[in-house]
Design a protein around this motif. Sequence first.
Motif, PDB file in Angstrom:
ATOM      1  N   ALA A   2     -32.055  17.088  59.083  1.00  0.00           N
ATOM      2  CA  ALA A   2     -31.023  17.221  60.106  1.00  0.00           C
ATOM      3  C   ALA A   2     -31.050  18.657  60.602  1.00  0.00           C
ATOM      4  O   ALA A   2     -30.957  19.595  59.807  1.00  0.00           O
ATOM      5  CB  ALA A   2     -29.651  16.868  59.542  1.00  0.00           C
ATOM      6  N   SER A   3     -31.209  18.799  61.892  1.00  0.00           N
ATOM      7  CA  SER A   3     -31.435  20.113  62.501  1.00  0.00           C
ATOM      8  C   SER A   3     -30.692  20.158  63.819  1.00  0.00           C
ATOM      9  O   SER A   3     -30.717  19.183  64.564  1.00  0.00           O
ATOM     10  CB  SER A   3     -32.940  20.262  62.730  1.00  0.00           C
ATOM     11  N   LYS A   4     -30.023  21.271  64.123  1.00  0.00           N
ATOM     12  CA  LYS A   4     -29.372  21.363  65.434  1.00  0.00           C
ATOM     13  C   LYS A   4     -30.273  22.076  66.440  1.00  0.00           C
ATOM     14  O   LYS A   4     -30.444  21.618  67.553  1.00  0.00           O
ATOM     15  CB  LYS A   4     -28.034  22.092  65.307  1.00  0.00           C
ATOM     16  N   ALA A  21     -29.905  21.691  57.912  1.00  0.00           N
ATOM     17  CA  ALA A  21     -29.408  23.008  58.290  1.00  0.00           C
ATOM     18  C   ALA A  21     -27.958  23.116  57.812  1.00  0.00           C
ATOM     19  O   ALA A  21     -27.253  22.104  57.714  1.00  0.00           O
ATOM     20  CB  ALA A  21     -29.459  23.164  59.811  1.00  0.00           C
ATOM     21  N   VAL A  22     -27.532  24.334  57.505  1.00  0.00           N
ATOM     22  CA  VAL A  22     -26.161  24.564  57.039  1.00  0.00           C
ATOM     23  C   VAL A  22     -25.351  25.205  58.166  1.00  0.00           C
ATOM     24  O   VAL A  22     -25.765  26.207  58.749  1.00  0.00           O
ATOM     25  CB  VAL A  22     -26.150  25.505  55.815  1.00  0.00           C
ATOM     26  N   TYR A  23     -24.225  24.587  58.483  1.00  0.00           N
ATOM     27  CA  TYR A  23     -23.312  25.131  59.487  1.00  0.00           C
ATOM     28  C   TYR A  23     -21.919  25.208  58.878  1.00  0.00           C
ATOM     29  O   TYR A  23     -21.362  24.189  58.484  1.00  0.00           O
ATOM     30  CB  TYR A  23     -23.307  24.258  60.748  1.00  0.00           C
ATOM     31  N   ILE A  24     -21.426  26.446  58.809  1.00  0.00           N
ATOM     32  CA  ILE A  24     -20.094  26.706  58.221  1.00  0.00           C
ATOM     33  C   ILE A  24     -19.970  26.038  56.856  1.00  0.00           C
ATOM     34  O   ILE A  24     -19.012  25.330  56.556  1.00  0.00           O
ATOM     35  CB  ILE A  24     -18.951  26.280  59.169  1.00  0.00           C
TER      36      ILE A  24
END
Length: 171
Positions: A9-11, A55-58
């Motif tokens: 999972a990637s933004k 990916a890590v977001y917040i």
Amino acid sequence: MDKVLVAYASKHGATAEIAERIGEALRQAGLAADVLPASRVSDLTPYKAVVLGSAVYIGQWRREAARFLKANEQALAGRPVWLFSSGPTGEGDPVALVQGWRLPKGLQPIADRIRPRDIAVFHGALDAQKMGPIEKWMIKNVKAPLGDFRKWEAITAWAAGIAAALGGHGA
Ligand SMILES: Cc1cc2nc3c(=O)[nH]c(=O)nc-3n(C[C@H](O)[C@H](O)[C@H](O)COP(=O)(O)O)c2cc1C
């Protein structure tokens, strides 16, 4: 059941490239590997092993990766699984950069049941040109360094370990 799935999972694309690199390393070791966005995989039947990264977001995994983990818990528990988080920018040990964190707390109970062979943390990349204004503001606030900090040797070495565990001929 002879393929390995590398789901991600990637933004903004940095994690997708890590997943592609892992897939390449597995193929070089003679394994068949599919590299796919987690949101596009619904059936794990064709796969003998799974690598899942987000990916890590917040402090969180992307929703698609968390969903994948929850939706496929049973199938994952019955296969060898490797997980990775990608996010921290800056130099030094990526796990130290995130104070020992490897996986969002909310996903730990599922991980405990799936019992992954390993959970890696890889450096990420922050490209100001790809970020929206809110993202730029947030990154400025937490003073995360901009740039591409991904360490391809570390990623390839980790993938070689997976290949070896799955009977590949070594990268
Ligand atoms: C708004 C925002 C929040 C982020 N939060 C975190 C975080 O909490 N922890 C972390 O390690 N990295 C964090 N990052 C860094 C991203 O995980 C890193 O840029 C990653 O490589 C992005 O992957 P992608 O291009 O696949 O989306 C954040 C990035 C942005 C833009």
